[in-house]
Motif scaffolding. Structure first.
Motif, PDB file in Angstrom:
ATOM      1  N   ILE A  71       7.540  -0.599  -5.131  1.00  0.00           N
ATOM      2  CA  ILE A  71       8.120   1.110  -4.740  1.00  0.00           C
ATOM      3  C   ILE A  71       7.794   1.305  -3.231  1.00  0.00           C
ATOM      4  O   ILE A  71       8.779   1.937  -2.505  1.00  0.00           O
ATOM      5  CB  ILE A  71       7.268   2.183  -5.620  1.00  0.00           C
ATOM      6  CG1 ILE A  71       7.688   1.841  -7.055  1.00  0.00           C
ATOM      7  CG2 ILE A  71       7.602   3.403  -4.969  1.00  0.00           C
ATOM      8  CD1 ILE A  71       6.605   2.782  -7.797  1.00  0.00           C
ATOM      9  N   GLY A  72       6.601   0.995  -2.768  1.00  0.00           N
ATOM     10  CA  GLY A  72       6.315   1.297  -1.175  1.00  0.00           C
ATOM     11  C   GLY A  72       7.506   0.641  -0.191  1.00  0.00           C
ATOM     12  O   GLY A  72       8.115   1.174   0.466  1.00  0.00           O
ATOM     13  N   ILE A  73       7.604  -0.826  -0.364  1.00  0.00           N
ATOM     14  CA  ILE A  73       8.368  -1.496   0.392  1.00  0.00           C
ATOM     15  C   ILE A  73      10.114  -1.160   0.032  1.00  0.00           C
ATOM     16  O   ILE A  73      10.717  -0.799   1.110  1.00  0.00           O
ATOM     17  CB  ILE A  73       8.145  -3.087   0.368  1.00  0.00           C
ATOM     18  CG1 ILE A  73       6.886  -3.399   0.498  1.00  0.00           C
ATOM     19  CG2 ILE A  73       9.221  -3.909   0.911  1.00  0.00           C
ATOM     20  CD1 ILE A  73       6.239  -4.896   0.019  1.00  0.00           C
ATOM     21  N   ALA A  74      10.332  -0.957  -1.097  1.00  0.00           N
ATOM     22  CA  ALA A  74      11.685  -0.577  -1.559  1.00  0.00           C
ATOM     23  C   ALA A  74      12.134   0.687  -0.785  1.00  0.00           C
ATOM     24  O   ALA A  74      12.959   0.797  -0.091  1.00  0.00           O
ATOM     25  CB  ALA A  74      12.083  -0.526  -2.956  1.00  0.00           C
ATOM     26  N   ALA A 115      -1.295  -1.353  -9.050  1.00  0.00           N
ATOM     27  CA  ALA A 115      -0.146  -1.767 -10.006  1.00  0.00           C
ATOM     28  C   ALA A 115       0.908  -2.648  -9.391  1.00  0.00           C
ATOM     29  O   ALA A 115       1.108  -2.350  -7.968  1.00  0.00           O
ATOM     30  CB  ALA A 115       0.436  -0.911 -10.889  1.00  0.00           C
ATOM     31  N   TRP A 116       1.419  -3.727  -9.938  1.00  0.00           N
ATOM     32  CA  TRP A 116       2.403  -4.422  -9.182  1.00  0.00           C
ATOM     33  C   TRP A 116       3.653  -3.447  -8.798  1.00  0.00           C
ATOM     34  O   TRP A 116       4.527  -3.758  -7.737  1.00  0.00           O
ATOM     35  CB  TRP A 116       3.169  -5.624 -10.178  1.00  0.00           C
ATOM     36  CG  TRP A 116       3.986  -5.018 -11.187  1.00  0.00           C
ATOM     37  CD1 TRP A 116       3.410  -4.966 -12.420  1.00  0.00           C
ATOM     38  CD2 TRP A 116       5.120  -4.784 -11.272  1.00  0.00           C
ATOM     39  NE1 TRP A 116       4.650  -4.425 -13.399  1.00  0.00           N
ATOM     40  CE2 TRP A 116       5.501  -4.533 -12.532  1.00  0.00           C
ATOM     41  CE3 TRP A 116       6.246  -4.938 -10.353  1.00  0.00           C
ATOM     42  CZ2 TRP A 116       6.883  -3.907 -13.065  1.00  0.00           C
ATOM     43  CZ3 TRP A 116       7.558  -4.555 -10.697  1.00  0.00           C
ATOM     44  CH2 TRP A 116       7.941  -3.994 -11.703  1.00  0.00           C
ATOM     45  N   VAL A 163      -2.151   4.333  -5.737  1.00  0.00           N
ATOM     46  CA  VAL A 163      -3.365   3.704  -6.048  1.00  0.00           C
ATOM     47  C   VAL A 163      -4.286   4.687  -6.229  1.00  0.00           C
ATOM     48  O   VAL A 163      -5.247   4.234  -7.304  1.00  0.00           O
ATOM     49  CB  VAL A 163      -3.742   2.785  -4.616  1.00  0.00           C
ATOM     50  CG1 VAL A 163      -5.185   2.320  -4.920  1.00  0.00           C
ATOM     51  CG2 VAL A 163      -2.795   1.823  -4.425  1.00  0.00           C
ATOM     52  N   PHE A 164      -4.491   5.722  -5.710  1.00  0.00           N
ATOM     53  CA  PHE A 164      -5.553   6.716  -5.743  1.00  0.00           C
ATOM     54  C   PHE A 164      -5.602   7.288  -7.232  1.00  0.00           C
ATOM     55  O   PHE A 164      -6.492   7.430  -8.230  1.00  0.00           O
ATOM     56  CB  PHE A 164      -5.440   7.912  -4.760  1.00  0.00           C
ATOM     57  CG  PHE A 164      -6.720   8.878  -5.273  1.00  0.00           C
ATOM     58  CD1 PHE A 164      -8.106   8.518  -4.921  1.00  0.00           C
ATOM     59  CD2 PHE A 164      -6.215  10.239  -5.406  1.00  0.00           C
ATOM     60  CE1 PHE A 164      -8.950   9.559  -5.208  1.00  0.00           C
ATOM     61  CE2 PHE A 164      -7.138  11.194  -5.409  1.00  0.00           C
ATOM     62  CZ  PHE A 164      -8.464  11.048  -5.531  1.00  0.00           C
ATOM     63  N   THR A 165      -4.275   7.761  -7.629  1.00  0.00           N
ATOM     64  CA  THR A 165      -4.069   8.170  -9.184  1.00  0.00           C
ATOM     65  C   THR A 165      -4.299   7.152 -10.115  1.00  0.00           C
ATOM     66  O   THR A 165      -4.799   7.458 -11.300  1.00  0.00           O
ATOM     67  CB  THR A 165      -2.929   8.992  -9.308  1.00  0.00           C
ATOM     68  OG1 THR A 165      -1.850   8.240  -8.613  1.00  0.00           O
ATOM     69  CG2 THR A 165      -2.883  10.413  -8.242  1.00  0.00           C
ATOM     70  N   ILE A 218       5.366  -3.188   4.876  1.00  0.00           N
ATOM     71  CA  ILE A 218       4.376  -4.103   4.491  1.00  0.00           C
ATOM     72  C   ILE A 218       2.916  -3.493   4.917  1.00  0.00           C
ATOM     73  O   ILE A 218       2.044  -3.559   4.398  1.00  0.00           O
ATOM     74  CB  ILE A 218       4.455  -5.480   4.964  1.00  0.00           C
ATOM     75  CG1 ILE A 218       5.784  -6.111   4.243  1.00  0.00           C
ATOM     76  CG2 ILE A 218       3.322  -6.243   4.849  1.00  0.00           C
ATOM     77  CD1 ILE A 218       6.031  -7.412   4.612  1.00  0.00           C
ATOM     78  N   LEU A 219       3.071  -3.077   6.385  1.00  0.00           N
ATOM     79  CA  LEU A 219       1.964  -2.440   6.658  1.00  0.00           C
ATOM     80  C   LEU A 219       1.634  -1.265   6.277  1.00  0.00           C
ATOM     81  O   LEU A 219       0.418  -1.069   6.018  1.00  0.00           O
ATOM     82  CB  LEU A 219       2.198  -2.078   8.423  1.00  0.00           C
ATOM     83  CG  LEU A 219       2.434  -3.502   9.326  1.00  0.00           C
ATOM     84  CD1 LEU A 219       2.679  -2.983  10.782  1.00  0.00           C
ATOM     85  CD2 LEU A 219       1.263  -4.318   9.502  1.00  0.00           C
ATOM     86  N   GLY A 220       2.525  -0.375   5.691  1.00  0.00           N
ATOM     87  CA  GLY A 220       2.300   0.820   5.053  1.00  0.00           C
ATOM     88  C   GLY A 220       1.679   0.528   3.485  1.00  0.00           C
ATOM     89  O   GLY A 220       0.641   1.420   3.147  1.00  0.00           O
ATOM     90  N   VAL A 221       2.021  -0.562   3.109  1.00  0.00           N
ATOM     91  CA  VAL A 221       1.284  -0.781   1.708  1.00  0.00           C
ATOM     92  C   VAL A 221      -0.062  -1.123   2.026  1.00  0.00           C
ATOM     93  O   VAL A 221      -1.201  -0.373   1.154  1.00  0.00           O
ATOM     94  CB  VAL A 221       1.890  -1.911   0.849  1.00  0.00           C
ATOM     95  CG1 VAL A 221       1.164  -2.544  -0.171  1.00  0.00           C
ATOM     96  CG2 VAL A 221       3.296  -1.808   0.506  1.00  0.00           C
ATOM     97  N   ALA A 222      -0.493  -1.846   2.923  1.00  0.00           N
ATOM     98  CA  ALA A 222      -1.910  -2.208   3.304  1.00  0.00           C
ATOM     99  C   ALA A 222      -2.679  -0.950   3.796  1.00  0.00           C
ATOM    100  O   ALA A 222      -3.845  -0.666   3.214  1.00  0.00           O
ATOM    101  CB  ALA A 222      -1.906  -3.342   4.677  1.00  0.00           C
TER     102      ALA A 222
END
Length: 857
Positions: A368-371, A362-363, A37-39, A330-334
């Motif tokens: 990627i994070g959850i996978a 981006a979608w 998200v940052f980049t 899910i918690l990690g994405v947030a």
């Protein structure tokens, strides 16, 4: 459906025991998603900026690049003002205006404080044009109209408390521009941290380019209905397709975007550290499920006894892992989105403005994070799940816990020793390699195999190392210490996996500490041996030294001489017919006094005689060059001449290794004045006995030029140490997440171990063990596990670092220095980490009801 229900009920029933594993998954996923998200947000910020700043077509000199970097001459490439009139004649042109832009400037306020960014963002100076209205708007005052007027960007004005009427000075190679602020302009898109000043066109041409009729680019606007591509073709017809560089707005934006490759580098570096955190998390999750399976042996045996087959048991545990991975991810994405916002705020505080309005998710980022989180969690839990599937129905008749598999232990030990041996052999080959490239490949293999080998062999090492550590650490605590030792040795596989998580992060810390310390020690030793000059003047950002600063230094009282150091590119043809482009050091003859070079043939001073040069020993050997040979030298942008080899310098050491020298006079004779680079460093030597006074005088005379730093040799060594230290601190900060996850692993292992030993703890309490002794026992167990991991990690890391140093030695950095204060500090810190990690498990153990603990199963 029954398997799913069982898995879900088990997950809910043991959610407290899985909490730290979920946190580990969350942190690792947060690092990945936060990085993405940052980049992505930074890319969006720059994309928006590039999309609005370019005109329909831009005309620039052919040698100009889209990074905007100004050549070492200090003047950007320019084209004649007549090009603007030519472009106006092209069909489809609505307007064409000449622009001036330079990044080789420093802007200071009335107190000589640098107004440029501290984050590495550039400082731009140029003329105010209609094209600038695409990205800027005047919010105070007016645009510059005369030679003393200047307009500055609003972000810089706010940061440095500037207002209309304030004086500022712009320093360029063509002279200083002293101006009053007559206007303040704000970016209509996010300003990523640049400082921007605008002058009127005449002042920009005269003061930035040194010419009254030149521009760095031409902005061309199309008439309605004319496409950028067609306009580019029309302009090319008028000015010549190959005479200048012509770019449409899209082409210019794409080229600008490519010049921001540091964003991709930063992204992959951060993702690399996220991968390390994931690797450490694997051990935490593996340990969690191993202990849960062991604690539920009777439960699983009962399931098998009433008809559940091994596949159903395996699926049940895998589904629990899947649920853990989904929740944690899910918690990690947030959390990752929050982390990205926090990084943006941090960068804004440092001067690089990033707006949350540009926050880009981006979608692919949550996918990627959850996978990643789910896959890593399921893979980590698979072996314990497979072990659960092998529990027999007869296990329902036994106590919880399963006996270790001695055959599997022997296989594990053999495999671990084999992998470690392969890794050690690779490290040996790396350390004895003759070429850095080959050695680096062996080093990579050695690091990989020794790391895997130590992970595999960890349980075997636990028996030896924990006993050795127990003598000084645990035995002084008497029977409590012995109980802590036996608890740590009770399950070597668990202890090894817990320690391995900590080992990975600390191994990297130790390796980088050794490499960094060795680099600093080698560089400072080389400075002591090779540098005779008393003072070094240079810019931390690599800006060339402007003539007025050089003149100020040369006029300083108490100096014996000043040497200008610059580099040029030249194509050198040797007698064997080989032609290659090399960098040539261009110095004043006094450089032979400032630098002590070991000579293979000739004298260093002879290289600065008319028609002469020097070469390095490796070059001379490779091309069979001897003293007195003539080489054909074609200076880039200048003439071709023949120069006699008057000196051959040794390539031992790391200072100026391989450099070829010519005098400033030779370069001036063979290059146009506007192509000769400005010096990027000045060396100065004080008169005998006047070192201290000359040092103060140099600092005072260069105080008006804050972009340059004045070092004596002590300062320069400290600056090198600080630079390496800052880089290492950034790396340590990125490794901190992996170490935090490893500490969570220690906490989780102890917490689950306390649950596993509930009945045992109750019995010990019943026969007289106090709460205080119980807590101490758990804390000591934690400390010895942490020290075990630290000892393995630091030892392994120092081995990697020592091998990496052998590769540095091929580049002249021959001093190996072990940073013992850092190593010992990390080791002691590991004991503290172990102590803190045990606080909550020890507290919970101390609160157990004795009768309930004895009655538990």
């Amino acid at each position: 459906m029954t398997v799913m229900k069982t898995a879900r009920r088990n997950f809910v029933a043991h959610k407290g025991r899985m909490a730290l594993s979920a946190v580990a998954v969350m942190l690792s996923v947060a690092f990945v998603c936060g990085t993405l998200v940052f980049t992505d947000t930074m890319n969006t910020t720059f994309d928006k900026l590039f999309a609005v700043t370019n005109s329909n077509v831009t005309v620039t000199p052919k040698e100009a690049d889209n990074s905007g970097e100004t050549p070492d001459t200090g003047k950007p490439p320019a084209l004649a003002g007549s090009v603007v009139d030519q472009v106006k004649k092209a069909e489809g042109v609505k307007s064409a205006e000449g622009g001036v832009s330079s990044m080789a400037v420093t802007v200071v306020n009335s107190k000589n404080e640098n107004l440029g960014s501290s984050t590495g963002a550039p400082t731009f100076a140029g003329n105010w044009t209609e094209n600038d209205l695409r990205s800027m708007k005047i919010i105070e005052g007016q645009a510059p109209r005369g030679p003393t007027d200047v307009m500055i960007d609003a972000d810089t004005a706010k940061k440095h408390h500037l207002k209309l009427g304030d004086d500022i000075r712009t320093i360029a190679v063509t002279g200083d521009i002293r101006s009053k602020i007559t206007g303040i302009a704000a970016f209509t898109v996010t300003n990523p941290g640049a400082t921007v000043v605008y002058f009127d066109t005449a002042t920009s041409q005269h003061k930035l380019l040194g010419s009254p009729d030149a521009f760095t680019h031409v902005n061309v606007t199309a008439k309605s209905g004319v496409s950028d591509t067609q306009l580019k073709q029309n302009v090319a017809t008028v000015v010549g397709a190959d005479t200048y560089k012509l770019q449409t707005a899209k082409e210019a934006a794409d080229a600008n975007r490519k010049s921001m490759d540091f964003l991709d580098i930063m992204k992959w570096v951060m993702l690399g550290f996220a991968a390390i955190a994931f690797l450490v998390g694997i051990f935490l999750i593996f340990n969690t499920f191993s202990m849960l399976v062991a604690q539920r042996t009777r439960e699983i045996g009962l399931m098998r006894a009433i008809g559940a087959d091994s596949g159903q048991v395996l699926k049940s545990v895998v589904i629990e892992a899947l649920l853990l991975g989904v929740v944690g991810s899910i918690l990690g994405v947030a959390a990752g989105i929050g982390l990205a916002v926090g990084l943006m705020e941090l960068m804004s505080g440092l001067g690089m403005s990033l707006s949350t309005e540009d926050l880009t998710i981006a979608w692919t980022t949550p996918v990627i994070g959850i996978a990643l989180g789910v896959v890593v969690t399921v893979i980590s839990a698979f072996l314990p799940a497979r072990r659960a599937g092998k529990v027999s129905p007869m296990a329902a008749l036994r106590e919880s816990g399963t006996p270790g598999d001695k055959k599997a232990g022997r296989i594990r030990a053999a495999l671990g020793l084999g992998l470690t041996g392969i890794g050690a052999a690779a490290l040996y080959l790396a350390g004895t390699a003759d070429a850095a490239g080959t050695g680096a490949q062996w080093l990579g293999l050695g690091v990989l195999f020794t790391l895997i080998g130590f992970i595999v062999i960890g349980p075997l090492l636990a028996g030896v190392v924990v006993r050795a550590l127990s003598a000084p650490v645990l035995r002084p605590f008497g029977s409590i210490g012995r109980l802590a030792e036996r608890n740590a040795l009770r399950n070597p596989r668990r202890t090894g996996a817990t320690a391995a998580a900590l080992m990975i992060g600390l191994a990297l810390v130790a390796c980088l500490s050794v490499v960094g310390s060795s680099m600093v020690a080698s560089a400072t030793d080389e400075l002591d041996k090779s540098v005779g000059a008393d003072f070094i003047v240079q810019s931390q950002t690599g800006q060339p030294v402007v003539p007025q600063a050089e003149e100020a230094l040369r006029a300083t009282q108490g100096l014996e001489h000043v040497t200008a150091y610059r580099e040029v590119d030249a194509k050198i043809t040797t007698s064997d017919g080989t032609t290659e482009i090399y960098g040539l050091g261009v110095q004043d003859p006094t450089y032979a006094k400032d630098i002590r070079r070991k000579m293979i043939a000739g004298e260093h001073a002879d290289a600065y005689k008319p028609g002469s040069m020097s070469v390095g020993s490796d070059f001379a050997t490779k091309h069979r060059v001897k003293l007195g040979d003539e080489l054909t030298v074609a200076f880039t942008g200048g003439k071709t001449t023949k120069l006699k080899v008057a000196a051959i310098t040794s390539d031992e050491g790391n200072l100026d290794k391989g450099m070829k020298y010519v005098s400033t006079a030779v370069a001036e004779a063979n290059m146009p004045a506007d192509k000769l680079p400005r010096p990027f460093m000045l060396l100065a030597t004080a008169k005998d006995g006047q070192d201290a006074a000359a040092y103060k005088a140099v600092k005072a005379d260069l105080a008006e030029y804050p972009q340059y730093q004045v070092f004596n040799q002590t300062d320069y060594k400290q600056a090198l140490k600080d630079q390496v230290g800052q880089l290492l601190n950034v790396v340590y900060a990125l490794l901190a997440l992996a170490i935090i996850v490893a500490v969570l692993g220690v906490v989780n292992t102890l917490a689950l171990s306390v649950v596993e030993r509930t009945r045992e703890i109750g019995l010990m309490r019943a026969i007289g063990l106090s709460r205080r002794q119980l807590r101490r026992m758990i804390r000591l167990e934690s400390v010895v596990i942490a020290l075990f991991g630290a000892l393995l990690g630091l030892g392994l890391g120092m081995g990697w670092g020592a091998t990496a140093h052998q590769l540095l030695a091929l580049q002249g950095m021959k001093i190996l220095e072990i940073p013992w204060p850092t190593i010992l500090g990390v080791f002691a810190g590991s004991a503290l980490v172990g102590l803190l990690a045990a606080l909550v498990p020890a507290f919970r153990a101390g609160r157990m009801n004795v009768l309930n603990a004895i009655a538990s199963e």
